[in-house]
Design a protein around this motif. Structure first.
Motif, mmCIF file in Angstrom:
data_model
loop_
_atom_site.group_PDB
_atom_site.id
_atom_site.type_symbol
_atom_site.label_atom_id
_atom_site.label_comp_id
_atom_site.label_asym_id
_atom_site.label_seq_id
_atom_site.Cartn_x
_atom_site.Cartn_y
_atom_site.Cartn_z
ATOM 1 N N ARG A 61 0.832 -1.213 0.000
ATOM 2 C CA ARG A 61 0.000 0.000 0.000
ATOM 3 C C ARG A 61 0.865 1.261 0.000
ATOM 4 O O ARG A 61 2.082 1.197 -0.097
ATOM 5 N N SER A 126 -4.733 10.690 14.494
ATOM 6 C CA SER A 126 -5.386 9.470 13.989
ATOM 7 C C SER A 126 -5.711 9.591 12.507
ATOM 8 O O SER A 126 -6.049 8.606 11.854
ATOM 9 N N ASP A 363 -4.541 2.956 3.747
ATOM 10 C CA ASP A 363 -5.227 1.759 3.270
ATOM 11 C C ASP A 363 -5.664 2.028 1.830
ATOM 12 O O ASP A 363 -6.850 2.103 1.523
ATOM 13 N N ARG A 377 -12.089 6.500 5.919
ATOM 14 C CA ARG A 377 -10.868 6.374 6.715
ATOM 15 C C ARG A 377 -9.814 5.622 5.930
ATOM 16 O O ARG A 377 -9.935 4.423 5.696
ATOM 17 N N LEU A 378 -8.794 6.320 5.475
ATOM 18 C CA LEU A 378 -7.733 5.693 4.685
ATOM 19 C C LEU A 378 -6.418 5.648 5.434
ATOM 20 O O LEU A 378 -5.454 5.064 4.952
ATOM 21 N N ASP A 380 -4.173 4.215 8.094
ATOM 22 C CA ASP A 380 -4.192 2.962 8.824
ATOM 23 C C ASP A 380 -3.231 2.965 10.003
ATOM 24 O O ASP A 380 -3.567 2.509 11.094
ATOM 25 N N VAL A 381 -2.019 3.444 9.769
ATOM 26 C CA VAL A 381 -0.992 3.464 10.813
ATOM 27 C C VAL A 381 -0.288 4.809 10.715
ATOM 28 O O VAL A 381 -0.010 5.295 9.614
ATOM 29 N N VAL A 404 -0.120 -4.999 9.022
ATOM 30 C CA VAL A 404 -1.223 -4.067 8.861
ATOM 31 C C VAL A 404 -1.958 -4.357 7.558
ATOM 32 O O VAL A 404 -2.087 -3.530 6.694
ATOM 33 N N GLY A 405 -2.461 -5.554 7.459
ATOM 34 C CA GLY A 405 -3.214 -5.887 6.247
ATOM 35 C C GLY A 405 -2.658 -7.164 5.653
ATOM 36 O O GLY A 405 -1.655 -7.675 6.096
#
Ligand code: NIG
Ligand code: FE
Length: 406
Positions: A61, A126, A363, A377-378, A380-381, A404-405
């Motif tokens: 990603r 976030s 994401d 919400r894209l 992720d971390v 993470v995925g």
């Protein structure tokens, strides 16, 4: 000392360095970033990345530099939802609404002000923000401005004194006395608590002479300068920013070609705040004209309870693309490196060795998705100074792999 962290198997890495990768965003495919001691030590092919204590697998990603939100007002109490409802029903925005937030802010304890600001900063993190500026400006007394700045310093990276936000109601009949207070006792108390001074130079706020007095006094105290300019009406703000060599002029909805040329000549960053235009149904700033004139453009949330109650950089990126004429590439650059330039920071806004280890794993396969998939919400971390700061579940100092995925 923080453990080292590697983000590996990145499908598309935005470095913002055209020497490291393709195009103005410096894109690299199949990349990794390694951070040690909070600082980036490796950017390059994933397969040759050095090992680290923790690994975040990006699973093909997109990874971008953390957003640099160079303009917010998160130190306040209360809200103005009723004013928003009235505006959506047709009333237009005026600076008078600020008085209501000044009243609730003055009545709030230091602990409440800090808790409110922290909640908004956490919300910003976030959504991928790793550097945030915030201002005073809802206290408007010496003590209330000073304690607002103390709260700001507790939760933000860059702190700005905005005693010249509006003339508070108790000085309505004697504006001159309020400007005297700002350039005198208030600046004496507040200058040591801030790095920057901002002035709201606009209709219903401060005029050219008043703004110039505040800027000159702040410069004398060693503060960097920034302005709210030409948001509500055409006016002298942009030219004043150029004349004073301000780091940034913000909003800029009403510019004529001379204003744009002055910003370009003086190297003032133009910070667009499209969240405010969205929530006040105002005309959007013409980012395209600014870019074409060679002006460096930043995008910020302007998070505040009156005109832009959002902490979301992805949201304002989408607006800048939809309504300010920026391409997705330009908008992502403006929200990261542009913000860094607006704050005159060299250490953030890019993913290159030596810079701070601040990034967001999306994401999504590409940075374009930030504008292409609005409201989703894209992020992720989020990694800040080499530590996972979002999501909370990954915040622990686990030394093993953090997937993470798929
Ligand atoms: O950036 N323009 C000046 N200040 C804020 C609005 C403040 C308010 O309405 O509370 C802004 O839009
Ligand atoms: Fe603002």
């Amino acid at each position: 000392v923080s453990p080292s962290l590697a983000v590996t198997r990145i499908g598309e890495l935005v470095t913002n360095d055209s020497e490291l990768g393709a195009g103005p965003l410096g894109l690299i495919r199949e990349a990794a970033v390694v951070i040690d001691g909070g600082v980036i030590v490796y950017v390059g092919p994933s397969k040759s990345a050095p090992a680290a204590d923790t690994e975040v697998i990006a699973s093909e990603r997109c990874v971008i530099p953390g957003f640099v939100d160079s303009h917010t007002h998160v130190v306040f109490a209360g809200d103005r939802a009723d004013e928003f409802v009235a505006r959506m029903a047709g009333r237009s925005y005026a600076t008078g609404g600020i008085a209501s937030t000044v009243e609730t802010t003055r009545a709030a304890s230091d602990a409440v002000l800090l808790a409110n600001a922290r909640r908004l900063v956490d919300e910003a993190i976030s959504q991928g923000t790793t550097v945030i500026e915030t201002k005073s400006g809802y206290g408007l007394t010496v003590e209330d401005e000073a304690r607002s700045l103390r709260a700001a310093a507790e939760c933000a990276d860059e702190v700005t004194f905005l005693g010249a936000h509006v003339v508070p109601d108790e000085y309505a009949r004697d504006r001159e006395a309020y400007v005297e207070l700002v350039v005198g006792a208030m600046l004496n108390e507040c200058a040591p608590l801030a790095g920057w001074c901002d002035v709201f130079c606009d209709e219903g706020a401060f005029d050219e002479d008043e703004s110039a007095r505040v800027l000159a006094a702040a410069r004398e105290k060693g503060l960097g300068l920034r302005l709210h300019a030409n948001q509500l009406a055409p006016g002298p703000g942009a030219q004043l920013a150029a004349r004073f060599g301000a780091a940034s002029a913000d909003h800029l909805n009403h510019l004529d070609p001379d204003d744009i040329a002055a910003l370009a000549d003086a190297g003032v960053v133009a910070t667009l705040c499209p969240g405010a235009d969205f929530s006040t149904r105002a005309r959007y700033a013409q980012g395209r004209s600014l870019l074409e004139a060679g002006v460096t453009v930043a995008i910020a949330t302007d998070c505040n309870p009156g005109t832009s109650y959002t902490t979301s950089m992805p949201f304002v990126v989408a607006l800048a693309v939809r309504d300010c004429g920026l391409s997705p590439d330009e908008a992502v650059l403006a929200a990261t490196l542009g913000g860094a330039k607006a704050l005159r920071r060299e250490d953030v806004g890019r993913l290159v060795p030596g810079c701070r280890g601040d990034l967001a794993v999306l994401d999504a396969p590409s940075h374009v998705y930030l504008a292409y998939r609005p409201g989703v919400r894209l992020v992720d971390v989020v990694v800040r100074r080499g530590e996972v700061v979002f999501p909370a579940a990954l915040k622990s100092d686990r030394r093993d792999e953090v997937g993470v995925g798929s």
